[in-house]
Design an enzyme around this catalytic site. Sequence first.
Site, PDB file in Angstrom:
ATOM      1  N   HIS A 142       1.197  -1.395  -0.297  1.00 10.84           N
ATOM      2  CA  HIS A 142      -0.112   0.272  -0.287  1.00 10.84           C
ATOM      3  C   HIS A 142       1.365   0.900  -0.187  1.00 10.84           C
ATOM      4  O   HIS A 142       1.807   1.608   0.884  1.00 10.84           O
ATOM      5  CB  HIS A 142      -0.960   0.193   0.859  1.00 10.84           C
ATOM      6  CG  HIS A 142      -2.148  -1.117   1.383  1.00 10.84           C
ATOM      7  ND1 HIS A 142      -1.727  -2.590   1.789  1.00 10.84           N
ATOM      8  CD2 HIS A 142      -3.157  -1.157   0.605  1.00 10.84           C
ATOM      9  CE1 HIS A 142      -2.611  -3.062   2.023  1.00 10.84           C
ATOM     10  NE2 HIS A 142      -3.734  -2.160   1.365  1.00 10.84           N
ATOM     11  N   LYS A 169      -1.514  -7.910  -4.829  1.00 10.01           N
ATOM     12  CA  LYS A 169      -2.161  -6.668  -4.233  1.00 10.01           C
ATOM     13  C   LYS A 169      -1.965  -5.502  -4.154  1.00 10.01           C
ATOM     14  O   LYS A 169      -1.026  -5.569  -3.850  1.00 10.01           O
ATOM     15  CB  LYS A 169      -3.251  -6.945  -3.212  1.00 10.01           C
ATOM     16  CG  LYS A 169      -4.151  -5.938  -3.030  1.00 10.01           C
ATOM     17  CD  LYS A 169      -4.846  -5.676  -2.072  1.00 10.01           C
ATOM     18  CE  LYS A 169      -5.313  -4.562  -1.333  1.00 10.01           C
ATOM     19  NZ  LYS A 169      -6.237  -4.425  -0.317  1.00 10.01           N
ATOM     20  N   SER A 264     -22.666  13.619 -10.458  1.00  9.54           N
ATOM     21  CA  SER A 264     -23.657  13.520 -11.288  1.00  9.54           C
ATOM     22  C   SER A 264     -24.571  12.640 -11.265  1.00  9.54           C
ATOM     23  O   SER A 264     -24.458  11.149 -11.414  1.00  9.54           O
ATOM     24  CB  SER A 264     -22.699  13.385 -12.144  1.00  9.54           C
ATOM     25  OG  SER A 264     -23.658  13.430 -13.851  1.00  9.54           O
ATOM     26  N   LYS A 313     -15.868  22.907 -20.030  1.00 13.19           N
ATOM     27  CA  LYS A 313     -16.890  22.577 -21.043  1.00 13.19           C
ATOM     28  C   LYS A 313     -15.785  24.371 -22.194  1.00 13.19           C
ATOM     29  O   LYS A 313     -16.262  23.725 -23.099  1.00 13.19           O
ATOM     30  CB  LYS A 313     -17.965  23.742 -20.535  1.00 13.19           C
ATOM     31  CG  LYS A 313     -19.063  22.418 -19.865  1.00 13.19           C
ATOM     32  CD  LYS A 313     -20.208  23.671 -20.353  1.00 13.19           C
ATOM     33  CE  LYS A 313     -21.196  21.879 -19.608  1.00 13.19           C
ATOM     34  NZ  LYS A 313     -23.004  22.346 -19.078  1.00 13.19           N
ATOM     35  N   ASP A 350     -26.163  21.172 -25.026  1.00 17.20           N
ATOM     36  CA  ASP A 350     -26.868  21.991 -24.350  1.00 17.20           C
ATOM     37  C   ASP A 350     -28.189  23.003 -24.783  1.00 17.20           C
ATOM     38  O   ASP A 350     -29.351  22.684 -24.214  1.00 17.20           O
ATOM     39  CB  ASP A 350     -26.147  22.717 -23.071  1.00 17.20           C
ATOM     40  CG  ASP A 350     -25.400  22.313 -21.721  1.00 17.20           C
ATOM     41  OD1 ASP A 350     -25.645  20.805 -21.738  1.00 17.20           O
ATOM     42  OD2 ASP A 350     -24.044  22.638 -21.914  1.00 17.20           O
ATOM     43  N   GLY A 388     -21.284  29.853 -19.809  1.00 15.22           N
ATOM     44  CA  GLY A 388     -21.700  27.883 -20.686  1.00 15.22           C
ATOM     45  C   GLY A 388     -23.118  27.931 -20.747  1.00 15.22           C
ATOM     46  O   GLY A 388     -22.942  27.390 -21.887  1.00 15.22           O
ATOM     47  N   THR A 410     -21.917  40.653 -14.019  1.00 18.48           N
ATOM     48  CA  THR A 410     -20.678  41.383 -15.025  1.00 18.48           C
ATOM     49  C   THR A 410     -21.146  42.164 -15.761  1.00 18.48           C
ATOM     50  O   THR A 410     -20.997  41.402 -16.983  1.00 18.48           O
ATOM     51  CB  THR A 410     -19.901  40.626 -14.838  1.00 18.48           C
ATOM     52  OG1 THR A 410     -19.088  40.035 -14.002  1.00 18.48           O
ATOM     53  CG2 THR A 410     -17.988  41.046 -15.635  1.00 18.48           C
ATOM     54  N   MET A 450     -29.849  27.755  -6.605  1.00 15.19           N
ATOM     55  CA  MET A 450     -29.629  26.216  -6.310  1.00 15.19           C
ATOM     56  C   MET A 450     -29.506  25.817  -4.750  1.00 15.19           C
ATOM     57  O   MET A 450     -28.910  26.507  -4.498  1.00 15.19           O
ATOM     58  CB  MET A 450     -27.864  26.182  -7.243  1.00 15.19           C
ATOM     59  CG  MET A 450     -27.554  24.854  -7.708  1.00 15.19           C
ATOM     60  SD  MET A 450     -26.113  24.316  -8.037  1.00 15.19           S
ATOM     61  CE  MET A 450     -27.199  24.944 -10.212  1.00 15.19           C
ATOM     62  N   TYR A 475     -31.449  22.471 -11.531  1.00 12.38           N
ATOM     63  CA  TYR A 475     -32.243  21.622 -11.686  1.00 12.38           C
ATOM     64  C   TYR A 475     -32.570  20.748 -10.018  1.00 12.38           C
ATOM     65  O   TYR A 475     -32.617  19.922  -9.844  1.00 12.38           O
ATOM     66  CB  TYR A 475     -32.117  20.169 -12.311  1.00 12.38           C
ATOM     67  CG  TYR A 475     -30.914  20.058 -12.481  1.00 12.38           C
ATOM     68  CD1 TYR A 475     -30.033  18.667 -12.069  1.00 12.38           C
ATOM     69  CD2 TYR A 475     -29.406  20.520 -13.291  1.00 12.38           C
ATOM     70  CE1 TYR A 475     -28.848  18.370 -12.298  1.00 12.38           C
ATOM     71  CE2 TYR A 475     -28.148  19.575 -13.708  1.00 12.38           C
ATOM     72  CZ  TYR A 475     -28.176  19.085 -12.790  1.00 12.38           C
ATOM     73  OH  TYR A 475     -26.893  17.992 -12.515  1.00 12.38           O
ATOM     74  N   GLY A 496     -35.334  22.279 -14.961  1.00 11.17           N
ATOM     75  CA  GLY A 496     -34.059  22.292 -15.706  1.00 11.17           C
ATOM     76  C   GLY A 496     -34.025  20.535 -15.877  1.00 11.17           C
ATOM     77  O   GLY A 496     -32.791  20.532 -16.836  1.00 11.17           O
TER      78      GLY A 496
END
Length: 529
Positions: A142, A169, A264, A313, A350, A388, A410, A450, A475, A496
């Site tokens: 290890h 291992k 995700s 992205k 998207d 994005g 901005t 969010m 979402y 979303g």
Amino acid sequence: MASSFTVPDLQTSTSGLRSNPTLLCTPLMGTSVDQMLIEMRKAKDIGADIVEIRLDCLRSFSPRQDLETLIKQSPLPTLVTYRPIWEGGQYEGDEHKRQEALRIAMELGADYVDVELQVAHEFNESIAGKKPEKFQVIVSSHNFHNTPSLESIGDLVARMQAAGADIVKIATTALDITDVARIFQIMVHSQIPMIGIVMGERGVISRVLSPKYGAYLTYGAIEAGAISAPGQPTAKDLLDLFNFRLIRPDTKIYGIIGKPVGHSKSPLLFNAAFKSVGLNAIYVHLLVDDVEKFFNTYSTPDFGGCSCTIPHKEVALKCMDEIDPIAKKIGAINNIVRRPDGTLKGYNTDYIGAIEAIEDALRGSNGASNGSTSPLAGRLFVVLGAGGAGKSLAYGAKEKGARVIVANRTFERAKDLAEKIGAQAMRLEEAEHFHPEDNMILANCTSLGMKPNLDGTAMPKHALKRYCLVFDAVYTPKETRLLREAKESGAILVYGTEMLIRQGFEQYKNFTGLQAPEELFRELMEKHS
């Protein structure tokens, strides 16, 4: 577009059968023998092949008596480990007693014991001539600091073999996801059965993809809180979410690159979709720090492509050999396909997902059919945010003939995007008082509202009565404060999750050349949102 899958890409096995010989081992971390016996039964119910009895977790331990109980009552084959503190375990007593317990485990019928390289030669000498026929010694090493060079790992395997290992291992630590490639390479070419694990969140693919690279076994926790090493997934996730039993050496790999990425839900959708049509493919979380380094390292045709999320992205654009014209205009990609010649093509799905959802909602509200003209043509379309998602919505709406206004905190960013697409720009705070006409469309592409900041909203309620439709790219949660107040103001809502699902349909088509199983995607999102 990716080339369509061919006949050999179709799985021949069903969920009940296995396509690979890699064993799934569940570590037992109970602090008492009784607790471990309960865990063993759980491991069998989950579908594990073998249990690892971690003796160093037991608060009190009578070697012969407890091992007899654990080994004889185990419903699954047993691997006995008594990990000392100097190798990342919890045992800090007498070394002779520790090795004696492992010898007793062998005598009582354990299938495997795990012994550390530092003492492996000594231990193997002590059992010479007494080894039962089916009993095997795993020699382990290890490294909690890093993953050494290919050459160093190769030398380590040779030393372990020389120390009498039946199985080697090696567990290292991932400082970058590309570290895992070295373990994969060693494992594929190993002449001796091998377990190769790269610990930490950046190394999770070493565990999920272990059957592809010929691992003898991998470890899956009995539950999320009971991991025996950093980055260890649960046995249930390996089997149900990642279709572990169906992974073969020729399985194609897809995934989502991002930072963070563990939240995700894409693996849930894509793996269920691949399995439903019998595609020999797997979709994984890929925690990537350096996009260019990632693509340079994982450059074989086995890596068929990926979804791309924050913060990559825009950065990923410069790694592409070709970029879809709309994605190039938007300046952001969220879908990457490796074509048969090895080149990478970037797409932006998207904007398709969101714009189609908005168009369908507008058509549905006035009973219009799917005509050739977009219901967005000529409409005033206000986009909040110029990141994005904002870029995608602004471009998409403009393509459909809408009059687009971009509002951003901005102003320079709003102005920059507006100039590129021939739109107007304003500051975010001005949007609340902007109502040159009624029946406008609002698209929130900021992160306001969010989770965990559920009280946030990009537009106060009094301003929403000017809009006939409100879309929110957020979402989590599904119904944000903005959408809740828009509903009270009588607007059509587009969630979303709708953008998420629909852009997933497009990605699936780009990856496989097949239509996405839309109902399945929707059912899964509903169930897990």
